[in-house]
Design a protein around this motif. Sequence first.
Motif, PDB file in Angstrom:
ATOM      1  N   GLU A   1       0.838  -1.216   0.000  1.00 16.04           N
ATOM      2  CA  GLU A   1       0.000   0.000   0.000  1.00 16.04           C
ATOM      3  C   GLU A   1       0.867   1.258   0.000  1.00 16.04           C
ATOM      4  O   GLU A   1       0.576   2.229  -0.693  1.00 16.04           O
ATOM      5  CB  GLU A   1      -0.930  -0.007   1.217  1.00 16.04           C
TER       6      GLU A   1
ATOM      7  N   ARG B   1       2.207   1.727  -3.514  1.00 17.64           N
ATOM      8  CA  ARG B   1       1.165   2.241  -4.406  1.00 17.64           C
ATOM      9  C   ARG B   1       0.950   3.736  -4.185  1.00 17.64           C
ATOM     10  O   ARG B   1       0.901   4.521  -5.132  1.00 17.64           O
ATOM     11  CB  ARG B   1      -0.152   1.487  -4.178  1.00 17.64           C
ATOM     12  N   CYS B   2       0.871   4.145  -2.940  1.00 19.68           N
ATOM     13  CA  CYS B   2       0.650   5.560  -2.629  1.00 19.68           C
ATOM     14  C   CYS B   2       1.815   6.432  -3.092  1.00 19.68           C
ATOM     15  O   CYS B   2       1.611   7.485  -3.704  1.00 19.68           O
ATOM     16  CB  CYS B   2       0.434   5.742  -1.127  1.00 19.68           C
TER      17      CYS B   2
ATOM     18  N   ARG C   1      -2.457  14.325  -4.162  1.00 14.83           N
ATOM     19  CA  ARG C   1      -1.187  13.600  -4.139  1.00 14.83           C
ATOM     20  C   ARG C   1      -0.554  13.687  -2.751  1.00 14.83           C
ATOM     21  O   ARG C   1       0.031  12.728  -2.256  1.00 14.83           O
ATOM     22  CB  ARG C   1      -0.258  14.152  -5.204  1.00 14.83           C
TER      23      ARG C   1
ATOM     24  N   LEU D   1      -2.038  11.120  -0.597  1.00 17.12           N
ATOM     25  CA  LEU D   1      -1.436   9.804  -0.822  1.00 17.12           C
ATOM     26  C   LEU D   1      -0.130   9.669  -0.039  1.00 17.12           C
ATOM     27  O   LEU D   1       0.143   8.624   0.565  1.00 17.12           O
ATOM     28  CB  LEU D   1      -1.180   9.578  -2.313  1.00 17.12           C
TER      29      LEU D   1
ATOM     30  N   LEU E   1      -0.957   9.171   3.580  1.00 19.24           N
ATOM     31  CA  LEU E   1      -1.357   7.783   3.829  1.00 19.24           C
ATOM     32  C   LEU E   1      -0.124   6.875   3.893  1.00 19.24           C
ATOM     33  O   LEU E   1      -0.036   5.994   4.762  1.00 19.24           O
ATOM     34  CB  LEU E   1      -2.315   7.299   2.741  1.00 19.24           C
ATOM     35  N   ALA E   2       0.835   7.106   3.019  1.00 17.51           N
ATOM     36  CA  ALA E   2       2.061   6.301   3.018  1.00 17.51           C
ATOM     37  C   ALA E   2       2.832   6.477   4.319  1.00 17.51           C
ATOM     38  O   ALA E   2       3.297   5.492   4.916  1.00 17.51           O
ATOM     39  CB  ALA E   2       2.945   6.680   1.829  1.00 17.51           C
TER      40      ALA E   2
END
Length: 158
Positions: free
Chosen positions: A62, A65-66, A82, A85, A88-89
């Motif tokens: 994950e 992907r982020c 972005r 993202l 989230l990473a």
Amino acid sequence: MTDALALDGLLRRALLAYNARALHAGAEAEVHAAAFLNGVAADVLKAMDASGDHAEREVLAEVYRCLSMAADNPLGQSCREREELLNLARHSLAYAILQRGSQERAAEEKVHELLAERWTASLLAWSQIFPACLDTVSPPCACGALGTRPALAPAGSE
């Protein structure tokens, strides 16, 4: 499991990109930011390959992907999308670090504490990612966020 130092290094680099507001950079600095994030993503793949823990591999997938979507922007997302993202990473990496060797799910408060402990001021984070020649070449971001390294006020000016 992935080496603890490797996970710490990945989190540190993701935090630098987030704290530097690197996804708001434009022109040459934007290209440099994308290359930096792609480098972090490539190292996440290596960590994923080295991990024998299925749950950790899923978290790292994950994160990859982020990071790769934030760097390459294949969907034409805004800088704020972005940046989310990237956020989230970094949360996922902090979770993976806290989860190591534990059967219990790491509490969200602990994730936030870890991220707060490792916060780096924007100016310092920018200087650790971007070469000095890119300090002033990035145009301001369309969203209004600072897209270049912040300028310090001249000494003695009040």
